[in-house]
Write a protein that holds these residues in place. Structure first.
Motif, short mmCIF file in Angstrom:
data_model
loop_
_atom_site.label_atom_id
_atom_site.label_comp_id
_atom_site.label_asym_id
_atom_site.label_seq_id
_atom_site.Cartn_x
_atom_site.Cartn_y
_atom_site.Cartn_z
N HIS A 49 0.85 -1.20 0.00
CA HIS A 49 0.00 0.00 0.00
C HIS A 49 0.88 1.24 0.00
N ILE A 52 -0.52 4.87 0.47
CA ILE A 52 -0.78 5.32 1.85
C ILE A 52 0.53 5.76 2.49
N ASN A 147 -12.22 -9.57 12.00
CA ASN A 147 -12.88 -9.09 10.77
C ASN A 147 -12.61 -7.62 10.55
N GLY A 148 -11.36 -7.19 10.82
CA GLY A 148 -10.97 -5.80 10.58
C GLY A 148 -10.01 -5.71 9.40
N ASN A 149 -9.52 -4.51 9.13
CA ASN A 149 -8.61 -4.32 8.00
C ASN A 149 -7.26 -4.99 8.19
N VAL A 150 -6.86 -5.18 9.45
CA VAL A 150 -5.58 -5.86 9.67
C VAL A 150 -5.69 -7.32 9.23
N ALA A 151 -6.83 -7.95 9.52
CA ALA A 151 -7.03 -9.34 9.06
C ALA A 151 -6.94 -9.40 7.54
N ARG A 191 -16.35 -13.50 14.60
CA ARG A 191 -17.34 -14.05 15.56
C ARG A 191 -18.74 -13.51 15.29
N GLN A 196 -21.50 -6.98 10.29
CA GLN A 196 -20.80 -6.47 11.48
C GLN A 196 -19.29 -6.35 11.24
N PRO A 264 -13.58 -18.31 17.93
CA PRO A 264 -12.50 -19.21 18.34
C PRO A 264 -12.65 -19.56 19.81
N ILE A 307 -7.06 -8.99 16.39
CA ILE A 307 -8.25 -8.62 17.16
C ILE A 307 -8.07 -7.28 17.87
N GLY A 308 -7.18 -6.47 17.36
CA GLY A 308 -7.00 -5.14 17.91
C GLY A 308 -5.74 -5.03 18.75
N TYR A 309 -5.43 -3.79 19.10
CA TYR A 309 -4.15 -3.49 19.75
C TYR A 309 -4.36 -2.76 21.08
N TRP A 342 -3.78 6.91 18.68
CA TRP A 342 -4.25 5.66 19.27
C TRP A 342 -3.98 5.62 20.78
N PRO A 347 -7.16 1.94 19.38
CA PRO A 347 -6.74 1.65 18.01
C PRO A 347 -7.88 1.63 17.01
P1 NAP Z 1 -10.53 -3.60 14.28
O1 NAP Z 1 -10.93 -2.85 13.09
O2 NAP Z 1 -10.95 -3.09 15.62
O3 NAP Z 1 -11.06 -5.11 14.11
C1 NAP Z 1 -10.87 -6.04 15.14
C2 NAP Z 1 -11.66 -7.30 14.81
O4 NAP Z 1 -11.33 -8.28 15.79
C3 NAP Z 1 -13.18 -7.12 14.86
O5 NAP Z 1 -13.73 -7.81 13.79
C4 NAP Z 1 -13.56 -7.78 16.19
O6 NAP Z 1 -14.83 -8.36 16.18
C5 NAP Z 1 -12.53 -8.88 16.26
N1 NAP Z 1 -12.31 -9.35 17.61
C6 NAP Z 1 -11.98 -8.63 18.71
N2 NAP Z 1 -11.83 -9.44 19.77
C7 NAP Z 1 -12.05 -10.69 19.33
C8 NAP Z 1 -12.05 -11.96 19.94
N3 NAP Z 1 -11.75 -12.09 21.24
N4 NAP Z 1 -12.33 -13.06 19.20
C9 NAP Z 1 -12.64 -12.93 17.89
N5 NAP Z 1 -12.66 -11.76 17.24
C10 NAP Z 1 -12.37 -10.65 17.96
O7 NAP Z 1 -8.95 -3.75 14.42
P2 NAP Z 1 -7.79 -3.93 13.35
O8 NAP Z 1 -8.16 -4.75 12.20
O9 NAP Z 1 -6.62 -4.30 14.19
O10 NAP Z 1 -7.55 -2.45 12.81
C11 NAP Z 1 -7.16 -1.39 13.70
C12 NAP Z 1 -7.44 -0.05 13.01
O11 NAP Z 1 -6.50 0.15 11.96
C13 NAP Z 1 -8.82 0.01 12.37
O12 NAP Z 1 -9.35 1.27 12.54
C14 NAP Z 1 -8.52 -0.26 10.91
O13 NAP Z 1 -9.47 0.22 10.01
C15 NAP Z 1 -7.18 0.43 10.76
N6 NAP Z 1 -6.48 -0.13 9.59
C16 NAP Z 1 -6.71 0.44 8.39
C17 NAP Z 1 -6.11 -0.07 7.26
C18 NAP Z 1 -6.38 0.57 5.92
O14 NAP Z 1 -7.07 1.58 5.90
N7 NAP Z 1 -5.91 0.01 4.83
C19 NAP Z 1 -5.28 -1.19 7.34
C20 NAP Z 1 -5.07 -1.77 8.59
C21 NAP Z 1 -5.68 -1.22 9.71
P3 NAP Z 1 -16.09 -7.67 16.90
O15 NAP Z 1 -16.55 -6.61 15.97
O16 NAP Z 1 -17.04 -8.79 17.05
O17 NAP Z 1 -15.58 -7.12 18.21
#
Ligand code: NAP
Length: 430
Positions: A49, A52, A147-151, A191, A196, A264, A307-309, A342, A347
């Motif tokens: 990317h 970015i 299910n976020g962008n990091v995944a 999950r 969502q 999980p 699952i986030g930071y 953050w 995060p």
């Molecule tokens: P995120 O967007 O907060 O997504 C975290 C995911 O983990 C959610 O789907 C959440 O599900 C799931 N989760 C949390 N706890 C869990 C558990 N115990 N078991 C199973 N699933 C769980 O976090 P992220 O993907 O780390 O991204 C962080 C931030 O960086 C976000 O704002 C993201 O948009 C940004 N980012 C942007 C880009 C880009 O723009 N290209 C790239 C990377 C990251 P629930 O919804 O069910 O809680």
């Protein structure tokens, strides 16, 4: 003269510096533990990317301003304490991001082969802390939790061919390991359901254009199409991508399956991860997930939790454990101590979200510190570091490191990042 220290040279740090730097009679020191600036832009944003990552040119403009200084390779906590910084500067702003993974709290999460996204992303991006990670890529199955962008970033990087990394700044150790990877079946485990997700449309759309990988969604997981009308436009677009993935046959050698409504609950294996056990879920009226008791296993030699930071706490600095960020009143932590990005919000949001955040905290600090309290500031920090034989890396030094990285670039890539602090320092003759 007013003296401000910003701890962390990522997007939040430099957007805050950009606002502060426009004020009169101010000196801003941007301190970073690494000898290289830009935080997540360098070590978080995916290497494919590059558009970015180009925002670092804007931060460079700020860094080159007369009243801004980069103080690299100085570790707050060991080379200098927060209390000492608060003593020396009118304001200290923590822009330290959220570099730690939220823990995956299930049995088996400590098995070899279970990795947090901070480590995996740091590995392919050449963060010195994770250069030696050596993730196991020898089994066909990988489970990516979240299910976020990091995944999405993680699944895409695992799925790409070497040719698809052309023009990226993925580091050689990752490119080489991925080129011989045995990974063929990637599962993205959420999950909750398609409505969502925390994924954005552009990033989801990219999965549909991979050379050797097909994303697949089980049509049974999708709500009736009419329900998409109530989604906000970005989310609707994302779900449209997911709907298009239901039509994918297994025509390509690598599959990326979306396992929705799958929580999980355990990771199993003999000495290393071999499978992840998930429980099917349903959602309640508040859209929270609940297990149904029905479970199934996904074979995986590698599990990456996305699952986030969390922001690491600092002794003596108020902290919200539940949310993994500093406790602050809109950014004010304690007199003279602030948080931004953050470290303040938790995060969430994109790189651009830090721009208004940095501007607001910058304005707040300027208002709070007035004309300054005659503190020692920059010369005071320099004296303290010199007394401890700590020699900071300057922005000019960084540019020499960057030139060496550009000169070392392979295959038309923009740069070959140094992946150890020693190599970074060697490039400036230390
Ligand atoms: P995120 O967007 O907060 O997504 C975290 C995911 O983990 C959610 O789907 C959440 O599900 C799931 N989760 C949390 N706890 C869990 C558990 N115990 N078991 C199973 N699933 C769980 O976090 P992220 O993907 O780390 O991204 C962080 C931030 O960086 C976000 O704002 C993201 O948009 C940004 N980012 C942007 C880009 C880009 O723009 N290209 C790239 C990377 C990251 P629930 O919804 O069910 O809680």
């Amino acid at each position: 003269m007013r003296h401000v220290a910003i701890v962390g040279s990522g997007p939040a740090g430099y957007y805050t510096a950009e606002t502060l730097q426009k004020a009169e009679d101010i000196a801003v020191d941007v301190i970073d533990r690494l000898p290289v600036p830009y935080g997540l832009i360098r070590t978080g944003v995916a290497p494919d990317h590059q558009s970015i990552k180009a925002v670092s040119r804007r931060y460079e403009g700020v860094a080159l301003a007369d009243n801004v200084r980069f103080v690299g390779h100085v570790s707050v906590g060991s080379d200098v304490t927060i209390d000492e910084l608060v003593e020396l500067y009118d304001a200290v702003i923590l822009a330290t991001g959220a570099p730690n993974d939220r823990p995956l709290d299930i049995p088996g999460a400590d098995l070899p082969g279970v990795i947090g996204s901070a480590a995996f992303v740091g590995w392919y991006n050449g963060h010195p802390d994770f250069a030696d990670l050596d993730p196991p890529l020898d089994a066909p199955g990988v489970a990516v939790i979240g299910n976020g962008n990091v995944a999405l970033d993680v699944a895409r990087i695992l799925a790409k061919t070497p040719a698809e990394f052309a023009g990226s700044d993925i580091v050689t150790h990752a490119r080489a390991a991925l080129a011989t990877s045995a990974v063929r079946h990637i599962h993205i485990i959420g999950r909750r359901g398609p409505h969502q997700i925390a994924m954005t449309p552009k990033e989801l759309g990219e999965l549909g254009h991979l050379e050797r990988a097909s994303p697949r969604v089980d049509p049974a997981d999708l709500p009736p199409e009419g329900d998409d009308a109530m989604l906000e436009p970005g989310m609707r677009k994302s779900v449209t991508h997911l709907r298009s993935f239901t039509a994918n046959p297994v025509a390509k050698p690598v599959t990326i399956d979306f396992d929705f409504f799958a929580m999980p609950i355990a990771i199993e294996g003999d000495g290393r991860v071999q499978r992840i056990i998930v429980e099917r879920t349903t959602l309640d009226a508040d859209l929270r997930s609940h297990g149904t008791g029905e479970t199934y296993a996904i074979d995986a030699g590698l599990v990456i939790s996305c699952i986030g930071y969390q922001t690491p706490p600092i002794p003596g600095v108020p902290y919200e454990h539940g949310r993994g960020r500093f406790a602050s009143d809109e950014g004010r932590i304690l007199p003279g101590l602030y948080a931004v990005g953050w470290a303040r919000r938790g995060p969430s949001g994109t790189i651009g979200t830090n721009k208004p955040d940095g501007a607001r905290i910058g304005e707040m600090v300027l208002e709070d510190i007035g004309r300054g309290a005659g503190k020692a500031g920059r010369p005071g920090l320099d004296a303290l570091l010199a007394s401890r034989s700590v020699v900071p890396v300057t922005f000019r030094d960084w540019r020499r490191i960057e030139e060496a990285e550009i000169a070392a670039a392979l295959d038309g890539n923009p740069r070959e990042k140094f992946t150890s602090i020693e190599a970074m320092l060697a490039a400036i003759g230390r």
